[in-house]
Enzyme design. Structure first.
Site, PDB file in Angstrom:
ATOM      1  N   PRO A  10      89.905  -1.692  19.623  1.00  0.00           N
ATOM      2  CA  PRO A  10      90.399  -2.902  19.346  1.00  0.00           C
ATOM      3  C   PRO A  10      90.374  -3.829  20.630  1.00  0.00           C
ATOM      4  O   PRO A  10      90.835  -3.124  21.717  1.00  0.00           O
ATOM      5  CB  PRO A  10      91.750  -2.881  18.737  1.00  0.00           C
ATOM      6  CG  PRO A  10      92.148  -1.329  19.037  1.00  0.00           C
ATOM      7  CD  PRO A  10      90.882  -1.005  19.127  1.00  0.00           C
ATOM      8  N   ASN A  11      90.150  -4.853  20.415  1.00  0.00           N
ATOM      9  CA  ASN A  11      90.379  -6.170  21.790  1.00  0.00           C
ATOM     10  C   ASN A  11      89.092  -5.858  22.531  1.00  0.00           C
ATOM     11  O   ASN A  11      89.407  -6.880  23.954  1.00  0.00           O
ATOM     12  CB  ASN A  11      91.773  -6.047  22.280  1.00  0.00           C
ATOM     13  CG  ASN A  11      92.916  -6.217  21.196  1.00  0.00           C
ATOM     14  OD1 ASN A  11      92.660  -7.190  20.472  1.00  0.00           O
ATOM     15  ND2 ASN A  11      94.000  -5.227  21.197  1.00  0.00           N
ATOM     16  N   ARG A  18      89.604 -11.161  28.279  1.00  0.00           N
ATOM     17  CA  ARG A  18      91.004 -10.584  28.348  1.00  0.00           C
ATOM     18  C   ARG A  18      91.158  -9.857  29.562  1.00  0.00           C
ATOM     19  O   ARG A  18      90.412  -9.071  30.231  1.00  0.00           O
ATOM     20  CB  ARG A  18      90.785  -9.726  27.286  1.00  0.00           C
ATOM     21  CG  ARG A  18      91.850  -8.672  27.265  1.00  0.00           C
ATOM     22  CD  ARG A  18      91.523  -7.430  26.382  1.00  0.00           C
ATOM     23  NE  ARG A  18      92.797  -6.448  26.124  1.00  0.00           N
ATOM     24  CZ  ARG A  18      92.373  -5.141  25.953  1.00  0.00           C
ATOM     25  NH1 ARG A  18      91.383  -4.465  25.631  1.00  0.00           N
ATOM     26  NH2 ARG A  18      93.485  -4.461  25.734  1.00  0.00           N
ATOM     27  N   TYR A  23      90.042  -5.504  33.325  1.00  0.00           N
ATOM     28  CA  TYR A  23      88.788  -5.144  32.546  1.00  0.00           C
ATOM     29  C   TYR A  23      87.396  -5.943  33.251  1.00  0.00           C
ATOM     30  O   TYR A  23      86.528  -5.526  32.854  1.00  0.00           O
ATOM     31  CB  TYR A  23      88.956  -5.534  31.061  1.00  0.00           C
ATOM     32  CG  TYR A  23      90.106  -4.710  30.709  1.00  0.00           C
ATOM     33  CD1 TYR A  23      90.256  -3.466  30.604  1.00  0.00           C
ATOM     34  CD2 TYR A  23      91.234  -5.536  30.073  1.00  0.00           C
ATOM     35  CE1 TYR A  23      91.252  -2.769  29.863  1.00  0.00           C
ATOM     36  CE2 TYR A  23      92.386  -4.990  29.395  1.00  0.00           C
ATOM     37  CZ  TYR A  23      92.337  -3.515  29.427  1.00  0.00           C
ATOM     38  OH  TYR A  23      93.406  -2.834  28.899  1.00  0.00           O
ATOM     39  N   ASN A  74      85.587   4.485  23.562  1.00  0.00           N
ATOM     40  CA  ASN A  74      86.674   3.844  24.198  1.00  0.00           C
ATOM     41  C   ASN A  74      87.651   3.469  23.146  1.00  0.00           C
ATOM     42  O   ASN A  74      87.478   2.301  22.552  1.00  0.00           O
ATOM     43  CB  ASN A  74      86.267   2.697  25.202  1.00  0.00           C
ATOM     44  CG  ASN A  74      87.496   2.159  25.881  1.00  0.00           C
ATOM     45  OD1 ASN A  74      88.661   2.354  25.677  1.00  0.00           O
ATOM     46  ND2 ASN A  74      87.251   1.169  26.783  1.00  0.00           N
ATOM     47  N   ALA A  77      93.465   0.577  22.259  1.00  0.00           N
ATOM     48  CA  ALA A  77      94.996   0.935  22.246  1.00  0.00           C
ATOM     49  C   ALA A  77      95.224   1.967  21.177  1.00  0.00           C
ATOM     50  O   ALA A  77      96.362   2.912  21.233  1.00  0.00           O
ATOM     51  CB  ALA A  77      95.619  -0.391  21.671  1.00  0.00           C
ATOM     52  N   GLU A 101      85.433  10.612  26.099  1.00  0.00           N
ATOM     53  CA  GLU A 101      86.495   9.329  25.869  1.00  0.00           C
ATOM     54  C   GLU A 101      86.401   8.400  27.434  1.00  0.00           C
ATOM     55  O   GLU A 101      86.276   9.244  28.427  1.00  0.00           O
ATOM     56  CB  GLU A 101      87.865  10.038  26.062  1.00  0.00           C
ATOM     57  CG  GLU A 101      88.856   9.089  26.051  1.00  0.00           C
ATOM     58  CD  GLU A 101      90.543   9.583  26.136  1.00  0.00           C
ATOM     59  OE1 GLU A 101      90.367  10.949  26.187  1.00  0.00           O
ATOM     60  OE2 GLU A 101      91.502   8.969  26.062  1.00  0.00           O
ATOM     61  N   HIS A 103      87.683   5.085  29.665  1.00  0.00           N
ATOM     62  CA  HIS A 103      88.501   3.644  29.592  1.00  0.00           C
ATOM     63  C   HIS A 103      88.142   3.245  31.049  1.00  0.00           C
ATOM     64  O   HIS A 103      88.114   3.494  31.936  1.00  0.00           O
ATOM     65  CB  HIS A 103      90.033   4.184  29.757  1.00  0.00           C
ATOM     66  CG  HIS A 103      90.414   4.771  28.628  1.00  0.00           C
ATOM     67  ND1 HIS A 103      90.822   4.344  27.265  1.00  0.00           N
ATOM     68  CD2 HIS A 103      90.834   6.311  28.685  1.00  0.00           C
ATOM     69  CE1 HIS A 103      91.293   5.305  26.632  1.00  0.00           C
ATOM     70  NE2 HIS A 103      91.373   6.609  27.116  1.00  0.00           N
ATOM     71  N   ILE A 104      88.060   1.792  30.569  1.00  0.00           N
ATOM     72  CA  ILE A 104      87.617   0.809  31.809  1.00  0.00           C
ATOM     73  C   ILE A 104      88.712   1.034  33.051  1.00  0.00           C
ATOM     74  O   ILE A 104      88.319   0.943  34.212  1.00  0.00           O
ATOM     75  CB  ILE A 104      87.585  -0.705  31.267  1.00  0.00           C
ATOM     76  CG1 ILE A 104      86.191  -0.526  30.183  1.00  0.00           C
ATOM     77  CG2 ILE A 104      86.958  -1.421  32.354  1.00  0.00           C
ATOM     78  CD1 ILE A 104      86.252  -1.738  29.330  1.00  0.00           C
ATOM     79  N   SER A 105      90.017   0.741  32.653  1.00  0.00           N
ATOM     80  CA  SER A 105      91.066   0.739  33.264  1.00  0.00           C
ATOM     81  C   SER A 105      91.665   2.261  33.841  1.00  0.00           C
ATOM     82  O   SER A 105      90.922   3.206  32.947  1.00  0.00           O
ATOM     83  CB  SER A 105      92.129  -0.033  33.161  1.00  0.00           C
ATOM     84  OG  SER A 105      92.669   0.327  31.748  1.00  0.00           O
ATOM     85  N   ARG A 110      99.271   2.416  34.734  1.00  0.00           N
ATOM     86  CA  ARG A 110      99.655   1.003  33.938  1.00  0.00           C
ATOM     87  C   ARG A 110     100.986   1.211  33.375  1.00  0.00           C
ATOM     88  O   ARG A 110     101.692   2.151  33.849  1.00  0.00           O
ATOM     89  CB  ARG A 110      98.490   0.556  33.124  1.00  0.00           C
ATOM     90  CG  ARG A 110      97.295   0.177  33.947  1.00  0.00           C
ATOM     91  CD  ARG A 110      96.181  -0.311  33.052  1.00  0.00           C
ATOM     92  NE  ARG A 110      96.615  -1.398  32.462  1.00  0.00           N
ATOM     93  CZ  ARG A 110      95.921  -1.739  31.212  1.00  0.00           C
ATOM     94  NH1 ARG A 110      94.753  -1.414  30.815  1.00  0.00           N
ATOM     95  NH2 ARG A 110      96.265  -2.856  30.691  1.00  0.00           N
TER      96      ARG A 110
END
Ligand code: DQA
Length: 148
Positions: A10-11, A18, A23, A74, A77, A101, A103-105, A110
């Site tokens: 999502p997103n 965003r 990102y 990815n 959330a 798996e 993740h960009i960040s 975080r």
């Protein structure tokens, strides 16, 4: 060529607009092109997908398990709370297929809720904090694992 699906949660359809500080400024179409090129160089036929729908993502895992397709994921959330997706990812792993798996960040650096991934204990491996380049590393890992 071996097919690999690169699934985004999502997103991630909002990449580029965003939180560009987190990102980056490149959009999903750019990610699609990059992954396709990186895959080609590795002898992989890459299909990049994105959904905001947990059920669709779960269904894609069932399909990957049935069709013996390795996965780069990815989960966005969903990473932090979707036991349904974790169970579905397990079905891919149960077929002895790589599931990376990405993740960009770096979620660990975080918010508190991002520190836990329910997917990491299931995944073959996890790459975080490398921007879009993380997908290249994940595809490289898939190619390596398939050659073993
Ligand atoms: C993300 C990190 C998640 O915490 C977040 O919910 C996302 C994107 C990443 O690529 O860094 O949507 O998976």
């Amino acid at each position: 060529m071996t097919k690999v699906i690169v699934v985004n949660g999502p997103n991630l359809g909002r990449l580029g607009v965003r939180q560009p500080d987190v990102y980056g400024r490149q959009d999903l179409d750019t990610l699609r092109k990059l992954c396709t090129e990186w895959g080609k160089d590795l002898g992989l036929e890459v299909e990049v997908r994105q959904t905001d729908d947990e059920a669709e993502m779960v269904h894609w895992m069932h399909q990957a398990a049935d069709e013996k397709t390795p996965v780069v994921m990815n989960p966005a959330a969903f990473t932090h709370y979707s036991y349904a997706l974790a169970d579905a990812a397990h079905m891919v792993i149960d077929e002895n297929l790589p599931l990376m798996e990405v993740h960009i960040s770096n979620p660990s650096a975080r918010d508190e809720f991002r520190k836990r991934s329910v997917i990491s204990p299931v995944a073959t491996g996890t790459i975080t904090g490398m921007g879009f380049y993380g997908y290249k590393l994940a595809l490289d890992a898939v190619a390596h694992l398939l050659s073993e």
